[in-house]
Design a protein around this motif. Structure first.
Motif: not given
Lengths: 281, 281
Positions: A157, A159-162, A181, A184-189, A200, A203, B168, B187-189, B193
């Motif tokens: 899954e 969606e909504g995961k970081h 993204l 629907n994940a929350t994405v940090t680069i 980072h 989490r 987004r 960067v976090t987007i 969701r």
């Protein structure tokens, strides 16, 4: 609790069977014509030669042909652009792979971007990246797209995961972040200039190692129950993530080797068959 | 300690003076020719009409011309594509703005993407986005590029900072994230969701509100000393971020109105002048 092993090798093999069947059908439909991936190797780097050979072999295993173009290390940008243009125009070529890296004197970005969108089955053009990132139709960059296919096959899954992506290269970190993204994940680069990388990663529900440095990401940074994706491969059979201490406490992980690696070439031929079907079907 | 006000209105005015001087030079050099931005308004949405008018006015303030194309709300995709192609081919047109949104029956993405890269001064094409994201030359999407110009003018340090972009959309959140990444921020987007949005924002050194919902981002989520960028604008003169409680405890913020808003049109004309210089200079 033992972690789920995201077995790219097994998925690649299973997919090859399905692709073989699709190629058989395609040949029937088109009166015997075979879908063709053109591979371009410039210069004589042995690692690049090996990769190109592996890609040609993968084509043959599923019944496709590869058209192997080899150019000398003295090739100019213009010569390479002319060759790509020729392959763009060739109706018998359904996909084009330009093996990275090319010799220094060549403008690699210009050559990648010369590949026509519908033949960019390796997903390397700026246009294809932009379209994919915007949710428009385009072939995905092979390694991150292979990772997405692997995660999907194991019903991870998103969606909504970081998700934390470590690395921002044009063919791995950046498209990986865009694909996560879109899912629907929350994405940090994160990257070389990131402060407190450990913080980072602690989490992250999903960690993607795409830095190209052996075991750069430490096991102790990764939380229990995370999903661990390792896109690295280094001498000694280790990836970008210190994996051994994690196998009993994460939810899932890609082994090295046999995780992400096989999915890259698999995605290349998967997208080549798709292109063949669109052009010949 | 009082926060630094990131005054987009003042920066836009100052930039207009510089742009006016550049346009004067350009006219001298080219024997009196004036750089031209073509604006396309489809249908009769009053807000869109107002925006297009404001953009035309901005052109005239700096000595540029705008070529105002108005098409009926019954326009088809093909008709709009033909018009864009005509403007692409017109050597007297140096930039093309297609006002968003277009009527429902039109394939807006196809029309945006028909704008030739060198005339995409509003930064709306997939190709332009892909090139910008990959660090190649391209005009940036006007609002996020305007934000970057504002942060740069006030010498806000981005390298190694943790930027959280909330939203987004193709013309705001996605290009914003790519630009901040190119400036070496981590960067976090976040988006609709995202779980625990407050938790992500609490950790941000830089927060960009780009959700399009009035005061959706609460002041209490934002840490002391953060840099707050609000790209929203809603009736009653509020943005996406609950700003009032923050002005005494953040490092810097964009006021609403007068922060991000003026920078959008300013960036459009800034990039139009650049295109004029490249084509006529």
């Amino acid at each position: 609790m033992s972690a789920l092993v995201l077995d790219g090798k097994a998925l690649a093999q299973k997919t090859e069977e399905e692709l073989s069947a699709r190629v058989v059908k395609l040949k029937e439909k088109s009166g015997g014509q075979t879908p063709i991936l053109a591979t371009i190797l410039v210069g004589d780097d042995p690692a690049s030669a090996t990769y190109v050979k592996m890609k040609g072999n993968a084509c043959r295993r599923i019944g496709m042909d590869s058209l192997q173009v080899e150019l000398p290390s003295s090739t100019t940008t213009e010569e390479l652009l002319n060759k790509i243009e020729e392959l763009n125009e060739n109706p018998n070529v359904h996909g084009i792979l330009l093996q990275h890296p090319v010799p220094e004197q060549i403008d690699e970005r210009a050559c990648f971007d010369a590949i026509r969108l519908d033949k960019d089955v390796d997903g390397v053009t700026c246009l294809g990246f932009g379209r994919m990132a915007m949710g428009e139709e385009a072939y995905g960059c092979a390694t991150p797209k292979g990772i997405m296919r692997l995660l999907e096959a194991y019903e991870i899954e998103l969606e909504g995961k970081h998700a934390v992506v470590v690395g921002r290269s044009p063919i791995l970190g950046k498209p990986m972040a865009a694909m996560l993204l879109n899912a629907n994940a929350t994405v940090t680069i994160c990257h070389s200039r990131t402060r407190d990388l450990a913080d980072h990663i602690r989490r992250a529900d999903i960690v993607v190692g795409a830095v190209g440095r052996p075991e750069f990401i430490k096991a102790e940074w990764i939380k229990d129950g995370a999903v661990v994706v390792d896109a690295g491969y280094h001498p000694g059979g280790v990836g970008d993530i210190e994996l051994a201490p994690l196998v009993d406490r994460v939810a899932a992980y890609t082994p090295v080797p046999g995780g992400v690696g096989p999915m890259t070439i698999n995605t290349l031929i998967y997208q080549s068959v798709d292109s063949g079907e669109r052009k010949m079907g």
